[in-house]
Scaffold this motif. Sequence first.
Motif, PDB file in Angstrom:
ATOM      1  N   GLY A   7      -0.742 -16.529   5.558  1.00 21.56           N
ATOM      2  CA  GLY A   7      -0.264 -15.554   4.499  1.00 21.56           C
ATOM      3  C   GLY A   7       1.195 -15.463   4.648  1.00 21.56           C
ATOM      4  O   GLY A   7       1.843 -14.949   3.785  1.00 21.56           O
ATOM      5  N   ASP A   8       1.913 -15.962   5.600  1.00 20.02           N
ATOM      6  CA  ASP A   8       3.225 -15.897   5.732  1.00 20.02           C
ATOM      7  C   ASP A   8       3.991 -17.418   5.375  1.00 20.02           C
ATOM      8  O   ASP A   8       5.233 -17.862   5.986  1.00 20.02           O
ATOM      9  CB  ASP A   8       3.897 -15.237   7.010  1.00 20.02           C
ATOM     10  N   GLN A   9       3.256 -18.097   5.268  1.00 20.77           N
ATOM     11  CA  GLN A   9       3.662 -19.778   5.028  1.00 20.77           C
ATOM     12  C   GLN A   9       3.390 -20.083   3.398  1.00 20.77           C
ATOM     13  O   GLN A   9       2.892 -21.238   3.007  1.00 20.77           O
ATOM     14  CB  GLN A   9       2.690 -20.515   5.639  1.00 20.77           C
ATOM     15  N   LEU A  10       3.782 -19.278   2.297  1.00 22.45           N
ATOM     16  CA  LEU A  10       3.853 -19.421   1.105  1.00 22.45           C
ATOM     17  C   LEU A  10       4.824 -20.353   0.347  1.00 22.45           C
ATOM     18  O   LEU A  10       5.751 -19.749  -0.377  1.00 22.45           O
ATOM     19  CB  LEU A  10       3.539 -18.374   0.468  1.00 22.45           C
ATOM     20  N   SER A  11       5.083 -21.447   1.145  1.00 22.58           N
ATOM     21  CA  SER A  11       6.406 -22.332   0.761  1.00 22.58           C
ATOM     22  C   SER A  11       5.661 -23.663   0.400  1.00 22.58           C
ATOM     23  O   SER A  11       4.801 -24.092   1.253  1.00 22.58           O
ATOM     24  CB  SER A  11       7.283 -22.427   1.821  1.00 22.58           C
ATOM     25  N   LEU A  12       6.284 -24.267  -0.903  1.00 19.33           N
ATOM     26  CA  LEU A  12       5.528 -25.479  -1.241  1.00 19.33           C
ATOM     27  C   LEU A  12       6.377 -26.542  -0.273  1.00 19.33           C
ATOM     28  O   LEU A  12       5.445 -27.785  -0.129  1.00 19.33           O
ATOM     29  CB  LEU A  12       6.157 -25.925  -2.598  1.00 19.33           C
ATOM     30  N   GLY A  13       7.144 -26.471   0.465  1.00 21.00           N
ATOM     31  CA  GLY A  13       7.585 -27.521   1.443  1.00 21.00           C
ATOM     32  C   GLY A  13       7.461 -27.243   2.634  1.00 21.00           C
ATOM     33  O   GLY A  13       7.996 -27.729   3.803  1.00 21.00           O
ATOM     34  N   LEU A  14       6.241 -26.641   3.243  1.00 20.64           N
ATOM     35  CA  LEU A  14       5.873 -26.374   4.317  1.00 20.64           C
ATOM     36  C   LEU A  14       5.525 -27.523   5.112  1.00 20.64           C
ATOM     37  O   LEU A  14       5.055 -28.728   4.681  1.00 20.64           O
ATOM     38  CB  LEU A  14       4.227 -25.606   4.272  1.00 20.64           C
TER      39      LEU A  14
END
Length: 515
Positions: A10-17
């Motif tokens: 839930g705290d990884q809402l990044s397209l560049g993960l």
Amino acid sequence: MKRGLIPILGDQLSLGLSSLEGADPARDVLLMMEVAEEAGYVRHHRRKIAFLFAAMRHHAAALRAAGWRVDYVTLDDPANTGSFTGEVARAIARHAPERIIVTEAGEWRVAAMLDQWETLFGLPVELRPDSRFLCGHAEFDAWARGRKALRMEFFYREMRRKTGLLMAGDQPEGGQWNYDQENRKPAGHDLTMPRSLSFSPDAETQAVLALVAARFADHPGRLESFDFAVTREDALKQQAHFLKYALPRFGDYQDAMLTGEPFLWHSILSPYINAGLLDPLELCRAVEAEYRAGRVPLNSAEGFIRQIIGWREYVRGIYWREGPDYPRRNFLEAHRPLPAWYWTGETEMRCLAEAIGQTLDHAYAHHIQRLMITGNFALLIGADPYQVHLWYLEVYADAYEWVEAPNTVGMSQFADGGLLGSKPYAASGAYINRMSDYCRHCRYDVKARTGANACPFNALYWDFLARHEDKLGRNQRLAMPYRNWAKMSDATRADIRAQAMAFLDGLDASGASRY
């Protein structure tokens, strides 16, 4: 290529993960999960839960639009097991992956879960570093190794050099690393004060709000007038609004507090940064660009950038270096329960009523309200620092243990004995009166130390110093207040301590905390 399952937390809402790097949208499956265990391991503010679930659902839509196959499990799915591990097990049964790829967890508690997956599931698990941070664990440990004191200021200078932000060659822009002395102006009510953007909930967010209202009715906080950004697009709108309207005066007034003004010139971006909707380095470069273009003074740009690449990166390094027992530290041996009104804001102390009231309304308070109002009071009364830690973790939308625990346990409560802060952030009512207008609206007299109408902070401050003189008396940064305490007559000191004791006795009788 092996078919992969890629859980996104839930705290990884990044397209560049980092877990998406090299992944194949045609073969790999992204797994996103709303689970009761994460929503309820502490009694999170209902606004915080709603923000994260709504942001997760919208992020899943953005991932699908970018071509990814997303398996999304909602909280009200009848088959939902309620835990990350349980949902990964179900996803393995659905998709038969040959490996799991996941970006490292932000907290020790979740990291322990991820560490078990390879054994539990009999699949290779690739844990990747979180590349959204500037400083990895090994790099921070290398910086900290051999130092007698781990002061943020010196770490911050290394991050400035590393990023090149606000640098003039190998020297800091303007000739100084830190302009904090210019950033302590009190504010007045100003008709030109910026107003944060407000985002109307769409149908998906309204569904989340209804779900949270039904499932988490006993959690603190209010859901009415929910106006968080829940997409990267809207978070970027708030970022642009801050850069244009609030950043120019952010530096001057970042420590100020005003009755009825929860936001002032602050960015209100921390929930979006910590959830992954905004990129911290990208934001800092945008702040620097405003300074370079002459639209923002140096003290504002430097003060904001320091909070991100200095303080934010530093507390993460401290959290992971010190280990999972860090939140339990209690150097000052404080054990008093938090007052029950920390969950209602119903107190005659105007400063606390304001800070707690807006916290319940917005799941937000700025750093000085947290440090010098709610945190300062908890420190002075001798509240159990672990209870204080749990309260902060519950009530703020930007609170994750990696960022919250060092700020609370270390800086606010001095429970780590000075690892993070060089002195306790204890203060009397005079500081609050200088930096706010709260005292003007309070029934207590901020200038009185004793008597029925005396500001409680005053006697509590001196009592705190007296109680802990054995542990704090040699602290050079407290030399002056201890000298002033020693100069007082025996009768004056006795009156002050009696005043503090009477207040504390009344506090204990008024109701214990929810923990």
